[in-house]
Design an enzyme around this catalytic site. Structure first.
Site, PDB file in Angstrom:
ATOM      1  N   TYR A  14       0.802  -1.226   0.000  1.00 20.53           N
ATOM      2  CA  TYR A  14       0.000   0.000   0.000  1.00 20.53           C
ATOM      3  C   TYR A  14       0.837   1.280   0.000  1.00 20.53           C
ATOM      4  CZ  TYR A  14      -3.775  -3.219   1.050  1.00 20.53           C
ATOM      5  OH  TYR A  14      -4.665  -4.255   0.992  1.00 20.53           O
ATOM      6  N   HIS A  19      -4.684   6.168  -0.888  1.00 21.46           N
ATOM      7  CA  HIS A  19      -5.264   5.965   0.441  1.00 21.46           C
ATOM      8  C   HIS A  19      -4.225   6.136   1.548  1.00 21.46           C
ATOM      9  CE1 HIS A  19      -9.205   5.157   1.871  1.00 21.46           C
ATOM     10  NE2 HIS A  19      -9.098   3.873   2.135  1.00 21.46           N
ATOM     11  N   TYR A  64      -5.240  -1.217   9.580  1.00 27.43           N
ATOM     12  CA  TYR A  64      -5.859  -1.027   8.272  1.00 27.43           C
ATOM     13  C   TYR A  64      -6.881   0.109   8.413  1.00 27.43           C
ATOM     14  CZ  TYR A  64      -3.347  -4.963   6.412  1.00 27.43           C
ATOM     15  OH  TYR A  64      -2.338  -5.803   6.016  1.00 27.43           O
ATOM     16  N   ASN A  66      -9.963   0.924   7.691  1.00 29.81           N
ATOM     17  CA  ASN A  66     -11.341   0.867   8.168  1.00 29.81           C
ATOM     18  C   ASN A  66     -11.484   0.643   9.664  1.00 29.81           C
ATOM     19  OD1 ASN A  66     -11.911   1.231   5.499  1.00 29.81           O
ATOM     20  ND2 ASN A  66     -12.783  -0.793   5.175  1.00 29.81           N
ATOM     21  N   ASN A 112     -14.265   5.672   5.179  1.00 33.01           N
ATOM     22  CA  ASN A 112     -14.449   4.633   6.191  1.00 33.01           C
ATOM     23  C   ASN A 112     -13.507   4.757   7.386  1.00 33.01           C
ATOM     24  OD1 ASN A 112     -16.621   3.433   4.902  1.00 33.01           O
ATOM     25  ND2 ASN A 112     -15.296   2.141   3.645  1.00 33.01           N
TER      26      ASN A 112
END
Length: 185
Positions: A14, A19, A64, A66, A112
């Site tokens: 990532y 994000h 993570y 969320n 989120n």
């Protein structure tokens, strides 16, 4: 004390995605203020230091995106801070790449990670810096877009924006959020 939280997803896959722009800003802040963010604590990687005379904790939740609220809640409880003592930095698809938007409070706006923080804190009254990552192209899945990387043309723009976000944090700490909003929004 201020707790500066950059949102993103852990693991190498990532790194550099839209994000994870919150993590990128935390790295910039750490570099500028000589704060190493490498201690695993409170479901996050954290680093302690001083910015503009104020003690700070830099944090990158490792839960993570969320589930970011789990880490933020633990940080606030452990350091006996209030939601007003945090600054959350995260990606916003409603802003063009290179734009910042600073807010003292607000809804999750469909993000989120912010939804989860609001759920864990029981309030949406906490300072935040939204970093524009650009609007999702039509017919593209939102998850694919935000988990994708910046284009070659966008990369220098987002690096400059991460530097601006670093400056915005310093203004929020040294002066106040209204001054930062006037300067950077």
């Amino acid at each position: 004390m201020k707790i500066i939280v950059g949102l993103g997803n852990p693991t190498r896959e990532y790194q550099g995605t839209r994000h994870n722009v919150g993590f990128s800003v935390i790295y910039n802040i750490g570099d500028k203020y000589n704060i190493t963010v490498d201690t695993k604590k409170h479901k996050a990687l954290i680093g302690k230091g001083i910015i503009e005379g104020e003690k700070v904790i830099l944090a990158m939740p490792q839960t993570y995106m969320n589930l970011s609220g789990e880490s933020v809640r633990e940080l606030l409880d452990y350091y006996k801070c209030t939601p007003e003592d945090i600054i959350v930095i995260y990606d916003d698809i409603s802003l063009d790449v290179g734009k910042l938007r600073i807010r003292a409070k607000g809804s999750a706006g469909g993000h989120n990670g912010i939804k989860n923080i609001i759920a864990h804190l029981g309030t949406q009254d906490f300072p935040r810096i939204k970093v524009g990552v650009g609007e999702k192209p039509a017919r593209m899945d939102l998850a694919d877009y935000v988990l994708g990387h910046f284009t070659k043309e966008e990369q220098p723009v987002i690096r400059e924006t991460a530097n601006m976000a670093c400056e915005a944090v310093a203004v929020m700490i040294k002066e106040d959020i209204a001054t930062a909003m006037n300067k950077f929004n």
